[in-house]
Design a protein around this motif. Sequence first.
Motif, PDB file in Angstrom:
ATOM      1  N   SER A  98      -6.332   8.569   4.638  1.00  0.00           N
ATOM      2  CA  SER A  98      -6.461   8.414   6.095  1.00  0.00           C
ATOM      3  C   SER A  98      -5.129   8.551   6.824  1.00  0.00           C
ATOM      4  CB  SER A  98      -7.021   7.023   6.443  1.00  0.00           C
ATOM      5  OG  SER A  98      -8.069   6.653   5.595  1.00  0.00           O
ATOM      6  N   PHE A 131     -11.099   7.081   3.591  1.00  0.00           N
ATOM      7  CA  PHE A 131     -10.724   6.124   2.536  1.00  0.00           C
ATOM      8  C   PHE A 131      -9.218   6.163   2.289  1.00  0.00           C
ATOM      9  CE2 PHE A 131     -14.996   7.655   2.001  1.00  0.00           C
ATOM     10  CZ  PHE A 131     -15.745   6.547   1.633  1.00  0.00           C
ATOM     11  N   ASP A 132      -8.627   5.003   2.191  1.00  0.00           N
ATOM     12  CA  ASP A 132      -7.193   4.935   1.886  1.00  0.00           C
ATOM     13  C   ASP A 132      -6.879   3.562   1.303  1.00  0.00           C
ATOM     14  OD1 ASP A 132      -4.691   6.864   3.224  1.00  0.00           O
ATOM     15  OD2 ASP A 132      -4.160   4.971   2.238  1.00  0.00           O
ATOM     16  N   LEU A 133      -5.847   3.515   0.479  1.00  0.00           N
ATOM     17  CA  LEU A 133      -5.390   2.240  -0.073  1.00  0.00           C
ATOM     18  C   LEU A 133      -4.589   1.473   0.977  1.00  0.00           C
ATOM     19  CD1 LEU A 133      -5.023   0.339  -2.479  1.00  0.00           C
ATOM     20  CD2 LEU A 133      -3.132   1.773  -3.253  1.00  0.00           C
ATOM     21  N   HIS A 134      -3.781   2.220   1.728  1.00  0.00           N
ATOM     22  CA  HIS A 134      -2.840   1.568   2.651  1.00  0.00           C
ATOM     23  C   HIS A 134      -3.409   1.563   4.073  1.00  0.00           C
ATOM     24  CE1 HIS A 134      -0.179   1.754  -0.747  1.00  0.00           C
ATOM     25  NE2 HIS A 134      -0.355   3.057  -0.812  1.00  0.00           N
ATOM     26  N   THR A 135      -4.477   0.832   4.254  1.00  0.00           N
ATOM     27  CA  THR A 135      -5.162   0.870   5.556  1.00  0.00           C
ATOM     28  C   THR A 135      -4.324   0.220   6.663  1.00  0.00           C
ATOM     29  OG1 THR A 135      -6.397  -1.034   4.761  1.00  0.00           O
ATOM     30  CG2 THR A 135      -7.555   1.061   4.760  1.00  0.00           C
ATOM     31  N   LYS A 136      -3.282  -0.505   6.286  1.00  0.00           N
ATOM     32  CA  LYS A 136      -2.453  -1.113   7.333  1.00  0.00           C
ATOM     33  C   LYS A 136      -1.685  -0.036   8.129  1.00  0.00           C
ATOM     34  CE  LYS A 136       1.529  -2.361   4.392  1.00  0.00           C
ATOM     35  NZ  LYS A 136       1.053  -1.749   3.157  1.00  0.00           N
ATOM     36  N   HIS A 179     -12.176   2.739   5.180  1.00  0.00           N
ATOM     37  CA  HIS A 179     -12.457   1.874   4.029  1.00  0.00           C
ATOM     38  C   HIS A 179     -11.179   1.726   3.214  1.00  0.00           C
ATOM     39  CE1 HIS A 179     -16.886   2.607   4.488  1.00  0.00           C
ATOM     40  NE2 HIS A 179     -16.447   3.763   4.967  1.00  0.00           N
ATOM     41  N   GLN A 180     -10.899   0.486   2.812  1.00  0.00           N
ATOM     42  CA  GLN A 180      -9.758   0.291   1.923  1.00  0.00           C
ATOM     43  C   GLN A 180     -10.223   0.451   0.476  1.00  0.00           C
ATOM     44  OE1 GLN A 180      -7.727  -3.490   1.925  1.00  0.00           O
ATOM     45  NE2 GLN A 180      -5.807  -2.480   1.349  1.00  0.00           N
ATOM     46  N   ASP A 226      -8.779   1.881  -3.563  1.00  0.00           N
ATOM     47  CA  ASP A 226      -7.758   2.473  -4.432  1.00  0.00           C
ATOM     48  C   ASP A 226      -8.405   3.640  -5.170  1.00  0.00           C
ATOM     49  OD1 ASP A 226      -5.850   3.239  -6.202  1.00  0.00           O
ATOM     50  OD2 ASP A 226      -5.503   1.230  -7.041  1.00  0.00           O
TER      51      ASP A 226
END
Length: 253
Positions: free
Chosen positions: A109, A135-140, A154-155, A157
């Motif tokens: 994202s 979708f991404d791990l680093h949603t921050k 969506h968070q 991995d």
Amino acid sequence: MKLASGYEAFLEAAHKNYPDQTKPGGNLDWAIALSSVVNAECSDRFAKPSARGWKSSLHAKLFPSYSTKVGALAMTYKGLMNVKTPFDLALYTRLIWELQPRTILELGSLQGGSGLWFADQMSLLCENPGEVHSFDLHTKCIHVNAKHPRLTFHQVDLSDVAAFDRNLLMRLPHPWLVVDDAHVQIFSIFTYLSRFLVSGDYYVIEDDPMRADKEIIDGLQLVEQSGFLIDTYYTDAFGSNFTSAPNAWLRKS
Ligand SMILES: C[S@@+](CC[C@H](N)C(=O)[O-])C[C@H]1O[C@@H](n2cnc3c(N)ncnc32)[C@H](O)[C@@H]1O
């Protein structure tokens, strides 16, 4: 109408008949001949990955210019990062119009700018617009301005395919457009997600195919075995593989 032979005569006729674009040899014929050159309606449009070469990629030709101001501006949307070339943005616009996806899945994202762009494109171009899931791990890193009623982040991995919500994937309507821009376990993710795809769905793998190394060549063999063909309209519209996804605009047969 043939563009290659008698091209000069053809152009002359086109000019002579201007401004009546509908006359034989007029501008309308010219435009139609041009679209056949980019393979939009040809019977050889869909190609097996094993039958394709790798000559001329966007990487070598375009990346040196990425430091220019023009390049930087092209990679933003509504003030957010949208890391796509102008060529690929034009290709996605055409594909979204042609495919009429009810679901767009984006892997990677970043700031949310590309997800927002996909959601806007879907709203504009689809008669029956659906949902964009990013979708991404680093949603921050996702910006507060990356908001759209059709867009959900969506968070996840992506190094573990089991992290996908299977129930979500089962309920999302087709056609699907999957855009992998996360560069994580690309072929494991492809193998997992491709089982949820149906005939006619698209799967685009950005950037990594430009490496054209053993992992990519082997991976594209797997893609072929899974029943996907390369849509050469999209890979070659601006020149052979002149896209961030060379040989990787894939359509499930
Ligand atoms: C190239 S950026 C995405 C760019 C974005 N699609 C665009 O066009 O603007 C790649 C993204 O992949 C994400 N990423 C990297 N490793 C990941 C992982 N293991 N799981 C999920 N996302 C990951 C990064 O956080 C980053 O936002």
